[in-house]
Design a protein around this motif. Structure first.
Motif, short mmCIF file in Angstrom:
data_model
loop_
_atom_site.label_atom_id
_atom_site.label_comp_id
_atom_site.label_asym_id
_atom_site.label_seq_id
_atom_site.Cartn_x
_atom_site.Cartn_y
_atom_site.Cartn_z
N ILE A 247 3.53 -36.94 9.99
CA ILE A 247 4.03 -36.49 11.29
C ILE A 247 2.94 -35.74 12.04
O ILE A 247 2.73 -35.93 13.25
N MET A 248 2.20 -34.89 11.34
CA MET A 248 1.09 -34.17 11.98
C MET A 248 0.00 -35.14 12.44
O MET A 248 -0.56 -34.97 13.51
N ILE A 249 -0.24 -36.17 11.64
CA ILE A 249 -1.23 -37.19 12.02
C ILE A 249 -0.76 -37.92 13.28
O ILE A 249 -1.53 -38.10 14.23
N ARG A 250 0.50 -38.34 13.27
CA ARG A 250 1.05 -39.04 14.44
C ARG A 250 0.95 -38.16 15.69
O ARG A 250 0.51 -38.61 16.74
N ASN A 251 1.35 -36.90 15.57
CA ASN A 251 1.29 -36.00 16.71
C ASN A 251 -0.14 -35.83 17.21
O ASN A 251 -0.38 -35.76 18.42
N ARG A 252 -1.09 -35.78 16.29
CA ARG A 252 -2.49 -35.61 16.67
C ARG A 252 -3.02 -36.82 17.44
O ARG A 252 -3.70 -36.67 18.46
N ILE A 253 -2.68 -38.05 16.98
CA ILE A 253 -3.23 -39.22 17.68
C ILE A 253 -2.47 -39.54 18.96
O ILE A 253 -3.02 -40.17 19.86
#
Length: 190
Positions: free
Chosen positions: A140-146
């Motif tokens: 989820i943090m990865i998705r939010n970052r990209i």
């Protein structure tokens, strides 16, 4: 459903077409990302995985809502409001109104697990200490970052991050199937 379909019994509410398309898109994009290692393929895989997870979560919540409807005595008004993603409030004229309630995915998963467990007829448990659940949190943090990059570096994904996204995808599929099976058992036990 056609014979090549990947769907088991979940979801049984007409969402099979969405489920099959979204799961196949995510699998294809993950495979392509791992094969090519191309940054855009990695980003596409993250987006496809979360298109599946976010869309499938509607079906999961619907299954728990069905269980709650069948066993109303086990659920509070607040429980039912959370399942409908509604938040009641009183406006300036004293009228009771409802507004949308936005529950973050991880919080929603925890709530659904607790709501399923309120019914003794639900046979399956969900392990939130499983490494896949931790991978989902990181994904989820990865998705939010990209999706909301602050710099070009935010768009890069390493292999470890891609493995987290893949593990999160697999964990969520298992979670969704387990919830579907659990709520179906509870409904059949009635």
């Amino acid at each position: 459903m056609d014979s090549g379909s990947t769907t088991t019994d979940f979801p049984a509410d007409g969402g099979e077409y969405f489920f099959d398309i979204a799961i196949q898109d995510a699998r294809y994009c993950l495979e392509e990302a791992f094969q090519t290692g191309a940054p855009r393929h990695k980003r596409s895989a993250v987006q496809a995985v979360f298109a599946f997870i976010d869309g499938c979560h509607e079906f999961v919540r619907g299954h728990v809502r069905s269980q709650a409807s069948a066993y109303r005595q086990a659920y509070s008004v607040a429980d039912l409001a959370v399942l409908r993603e509604e938040s009641p409030y009183v406006d300036e004229r004293g009228n009771v109104r409802v507004r949308p309630l936005r529950v973050p995915l991880l919080t929603s998963i925890k709530a659904l697990v607790k709501l399923i467990e309120k019914n003794d007829a639900a046979q399956h448990t969900v392990d939130l200490s499983h490494p896949g659940y931790g991978a989902l949190s990181r994904a989820i943090m990865i998705r939010n970052r990209i999706v909301h990059p602050k710099s070009a570096k935010d768009l890069d994904l390493c292999e470890t991050e891609m493995h987290d996204v893949s593990q999160a995808f697999n964990w969520y599929i298992a979670f969704a199937l387990r919830v579907g099976q659990s709520t179906s058992e509870a409904l059949h036990a009635q």
